[in-house]
Design a protein around this motif. Sequence first.
Motif, PDB file in Angstrom:
ATOM      1  N   ILE A 189       0.858  -1.182   0.000  1.00  0.00           N
ATOM      2  CA  ILE A 189       0.000   0.000   0.000  1.00  0.00           C
ATOM      3  C   ILE A 189       0.899   1.237   0.000  1.00  0.00           C
ATOM      4  O   ILE A 189       2.027   1.191   0.485  1.00  0.00           O
ATOM      5  N   ALA A 190       0.408   2.311  -0.591  1.00  0.00           N
ATOM      6  CA  ALA A 190       1.198   3.539  -0.639  1.00  0.00           C
ATOM      7  C   ALA A 190       0.288   4.705  -0.318  1.00  0.00           C
ATOM      8  O   ALA A 190      -0.894   4.689  -0.660  1.00  0.00           O
ATOM      9  N   CYS A 191       0.824   5.709   0.355  1.00  0.00           N
ATOM     10  CA  CYS A 191       0.019   6.892   0.643  1.00  0.00           C
ATOM     11  C   CYS A 191      -0.177   7.676  -0.651  1.00  0.00           C
ATOM     12  O   CYS A 191       0.562   7.474  -1.610  1.00  0.00           O
ATOM     13  N   PRO A 192      -1.178   8.571  -0.709  1.00  0.00           N
ATOM     14  CA  PRO A 192      -1.415   9.278  -1.975  1.00  0.00           C
ATOM     15  C   PRO A 192      -0.414  10.394  -2.231  1.00  0.00           C
ATOM     16  O   PRO A 192      -0.468  11.015  -3.282  1.00  0.00           O
ATOM     17  N   ARG A 214       2.856  17.052   2.215  1.00  0.00           N
ATOM     18  CA  ARG A 214       3.994  16.772   3.087  1.00  0.00           C
ATOM     19  C   ARG A 214       5.047  15.874   2.433  1.00  0.00           C
ATOM     20  O   ARG A 214       6.115  15.674   3.022  1.00  0.00           O
ATOM     21  N   ALA A 215       4.733  15.300   1.284  1.00  0.00           N
ATOM     22  CA  ALA A 215       5.615  14.264   0.730  1.00  0.00           C
ATOM     23  C   ALA A 215       7.035  14.778   0.540  1.00  0.00           C
ATOM     24  O   ALA A 215       7.264  15.882   0.043  1.00  0.00           O
ATOM     25  N   GLU A 216       7.989  13.984   0.927  1.00  0.00           N
ATOM     26  CA  GLU A 216       9.406  14.338   0.833  1.00  0.00           C
ATOM     27  C   GLU A 216      10.085  13.540  -0.270  1.00  0.00           C
ATOM     28  O   GLU A 216      11.309  13.546  -0.374  1.00  0.00           O
ATOM     29  N   VAL A 217       9.309  12.759  -1.035  1.00  0.00           N
ATOM     30  CA  VAL A 217       9.908  11.871  -2.008  1.00  0.00           C
ATOM     31  C   VAL A 217       8.855  11.581  -3.084  1.00  0.00           C
ATOM     32  O   VAL A 217       7.668  11.831  -2.869  1.00  0.00           O
ATOM     33  N   ASP A 218       9.280  11.073  -4.234  1.00  0.00           N
ATOM     34  CA  ASP A 218       8.334  10.668  -5.275  1.00  0.00           C
ATOM     35  C   ASP A 218       7.754   9.300  -4.874  1.00  0.00           C
ATOM     36  O   ASP A 218       8.351   8.255  -5.140  1.00  0.00           O
ATOM     37  N   VAL A 219       6.588   9.335  -4.217  1.00  0.00           N
ATOM     38  CA  VAL A 219       6.025   8.110  -3.633  1.00  0.00           C
ATOM     39  C   VAL A 219       5.727   7.071  -4.717  1.00  0.00           C
ATOM     40  O   VAL A 219       5.961   5.875  -4.532  1.00  0.00           O
ATOM     41  N   ILE A 220       5.213   7.548  -5.858  1.00  0.00           N
ATOM     42  CA  ILE A 220       4.835   6.592  -6.915  1.00  0.00           C
ATOM     43  C   ILE A 220       6.076   5.821  -7.381  1.00  0.00           C
ATOM     44  O   ILE A 220       6.048   4.605  -7.539  1.00  0.00           O
ATOM     45  N   LYS A 221       7.190   6.532  -7.541  1.00  0.00           N
ATOM     46  CA  LYS A 221       8.417   5.858  -8.005  1.00  0.00           C
ATOM     47  C   LYS A 221       8.914   4.858  -6.947  1.00  0.00           C
ATOM     48  O   LYS A 221       9.246   3.715  -7.277  1.00  0.00           O
ATOM     49  N   VAL A 222       8.940   5.287  -5.688  1.00  0.00           N
ATOM     50  CA  VAL A 222       9.429   4.363  -4.650  1.00  0.00           C
ATOM     51  C   VAL A 222       8.495   3.152  -4.554  1.00  0.00           C
ATOM     52  O   VAL A 222       8.948   2.004  -4.415  1.00  0.00           O
ATOM     53  N   ALA A 223       7.174   3.390  -4.639  1.00  0.00           N
ATOM     54  CA  ALA A 223       6.221   2.275  -4.551  1.00  0.00           C
ATOM     55  C   ALA A 223       6.433   1.310  -5.730  1.00  0.00           C
ATOM     56  O   ALA A 223       6.421   0.086  -5.550  1.00  0.00           O
ATOM     57  N   ASP A 230       9.220   0.891  -7.433  1.00  0.00           N
ATOM     58  CA  ASP A 230      10.502   0.196  -7.231  1.00  0.00           C
ATOM     59  C   ASP A 230      10.340  -0.912  -6.189  1.00  0.00           C
ATOM     60  O   ASP A 230      10.880  -2.017  -6.343  1.00  0.00           O
ATOM     61  N   ALA A 231       9.592  -0.616  -5.122  1.00  0.00           N
ATOM     62  CA  ALA A 231       9.391  -1.622  -4.063  1.00  0.00           C
ATOM     63  C   ALA A 231       8.580  -2.804  -4.603  1.00  0.00           C
ATOM     64  O   ALA A 231       8.883  -3.972  -4.333  1.00  0.00           O
ATOM     65  N   GLN A 232       7.554  -2.488  -5.413  1.00  0.00           N
ATOM     66  CA  GLN A 232       6.740  -3.566  -6.006  1.00  0.00           C
ATOM     67  C   GLN A 232       7.624  -4.447  -6.901  1.00  0.00           C
ATOM     68  O   GLN A 232       7.546  -5.681  -6.844  1.00  0.00           O
ATOM     69  N   ALA A 233       8.480  -3.796  -7.703  1.00  0.00           N
ATOM     70  CA  ALA A 233       9.354  -4.566  -8.603  1.00  0.00           C
ATOM     71  C   ALA A 233      10.331  -5.423  -7.805  1.00  0.00           C
ATOM     72  O   ALA A 233      10.612  -6.570  -8.158  1.00  0.00           O
ATOM     73  N   ALA A 234      10.840  -4.872  -6.689  1.00  0.00           N
ATOM     74  CA  ALA A 234      11.847  -5.601  -5.912  1.00  0.00           C
ATOM     75  C   ALA A 234      11.236  -6.728  -5.074  1.00  0.00           C
ATOM     76  O   ALA A 234      11.861  -7.767  -4.855  1.00  0.00           O
ATOM     77  N   VAL A 239      14.700   1.355  -0.765  1.00  0.00           N
ATOM     78  CA  VAL A 239      14.073   0.139  -1.311  1.00  0.00           C
ATOM     79  C   VAL A 239      14.898  -1.096  -0.937  1.00  0.00           C
ATOM     80  O   VAL A 239      14.354  -2.129  -0.518  1.00  0.00           O
ATOM     81  N   GLU A 240      16.215  -0.945  -1.071  1.00  0.00           N
ATOM     82  CA  GLU A 240      17.117  -2.047  -0.693  1.00  0.00           C
ATOM     83  C   GLU A 240      16.898  -2.446   0.776  1.00  0.00           C
ATOM     84  O   GLU A 240      16.796  -3.627   1.123  1.00  0.00           O
ATOM     85  N   ALA A 241      16.804  -1.436   1.647  1.00  0.00           N
ATOM     86  CA  ALA A 241      16.617  -1.697   3.082  1.00  0.00           C
ATOM     87  C   ALA A 241      15.258  -2.359   3.338  1.00  0.00           C
ATOM     88  O   ALA A 241      15.123  -3.236   4.197  1.00  0.00           O
ATOM     89  N   LEU A 242      14.267  -1.935   2.564  1.00  0.00           N
ATOM     90  CA  LEU A 242      12.918  -2.514   2.714  1.00  0.00           C
ATOM     91  C   LEU A 242      12.941  -4.007   2.382  1.00  0.00           C
ATOM     92  O   LEU A 242      12.370  -4.839   3.088  1.00  0.00           O
ATOM     93  N   VAL A 243      13.628  -4.347   1.289  1.00  0.00           N
ATOM     94  CA  VAL A 243      13.716  -5.752   0.876  1.00  0.00           C
ATOM     95  C   VAL A 243      14.447  -6.563   1.948  1.00  0.00           C
ATOM     96  O   VAL A 243      14.002  -7.652   2.350  1.00  0.00           O
TER      97      VAL A 243
END
Length: 410
Positions: A269-272, A276-285, A287-291, A346-350
């Motif tokens: 799940i990803a926030c919209p 307040r966003a400090e990062v490109d959430v769609i890109k990180v989400a 990347d995380a989905q791909a990883a 993303v690496e740390a998340l994996v």
Amino acid sequence: MFEPRKTRQVLVGRPPGPSVPVGGDAPMPVQSMTTTKTADVEGTLAQIYGLAAAGCDIVRCTCNEEAAAEGLAQIVPRSPVPIIADIHFQYRLALAAMEAGVQALRLNPGNIRKAEHIKQVAREAKDRGLPIRIGVNAGSLDPDIAAQYGGATPEALVASAERELAYFREVDFEDVKISVKASNVATMIDAYRLLADTVDHPLHLGVTEAGPPPAGLVKSPAGIATLLAEGIGDTIRYSLTADPVEEARSGRSLLESLGLRERKGLDLIACPSCGRAEVDVIKVANDAQAALGDRQIPLQVAVMGCVVNGPGEAREADLGIAAGRGRGHLFVKGQVVRVVPEGEMVEALVAEAERIMEEGIDAVLASADAGAEAAAAADRAELLAEQGSDVNHAGTKIDRIRGIATPETH
Ligand code: SF4
């Protein structure tokens, strides 16, 4: 199973925000409703995230007072799923909820009966491109119609929906879903069958006031699954007098067991991504989905745009990452366990997901980095000081809501 009935499609929410198609050939969405006071913004958002993590696609929140509409102005920009405002009695609250930014409305035709008010709401929804659910309920049927049909019969429920639809058509508004719920399962089944023969709008299935388990657990599938097996129904709410997260899980599981939704392994799940966003959430989400996507990891993983609210909003998720000040805060069940450079999120998340799979959540929590929570708190405080408390400009909407939602007696 019968062939699904052909229905028109409505869109709840517009990209790039959370957006869910209902009807046509769309996958069948699961809906549920929060039980918090909508004015309690943080409590309601925590429940919305819990529902999203449990497989709920669209969440309804009551908009029963001006404070609720003001709460919605703050909730909607931070919700990971589209929000529907539930309106009873006061049409002005429907106007206020739209001003707050909700993605759709549910109107109870038994409770808002003045044609002029209904048409005013429909006109405004049309201008804003928002769908409305006509939510007929046997327990609050318009007394006129109940008298005409000798009670809340299937024909009476459908007549109530048709009357509302006729008001909408007078202002050329057809972006509509319909429900005809009853607590009596046989009445509900007959009402939906009749409705399915009458209109081509998407139908929202549900048994109302189903009650607590075990009877409550049985009533919803008895009604909903019977209709789905006949090809009737485009979205469901599995009502239970219990924690709404249980409703969402049960609804999802019912659809999976009928082969109408895919079973989930990884649940990302990803926030919209609000102001307040400090990062490109769609890109990180992505990347995380791909990883993580191919690893058969049955965890709920959250990607959140900021450290101010991310770990708290997604505390029901098993694991998550929130971005802030060039760093990523890795959290497990809402507790920050590690702070990593932004480029390594993303690496740390994996790596953390793999550790949870090998060692379990408790072991990962027990070996959290000393000082991670304190570092997270410091980042949060600095960002709050920099950004202020109203990054989504909810204050402007709230001022307008106060002009619209003058309380009425009914
Ligand atoms: Fe919530 Fe932060 Fe994402 Fe905004 S950026 S929706 S406050 S997690």
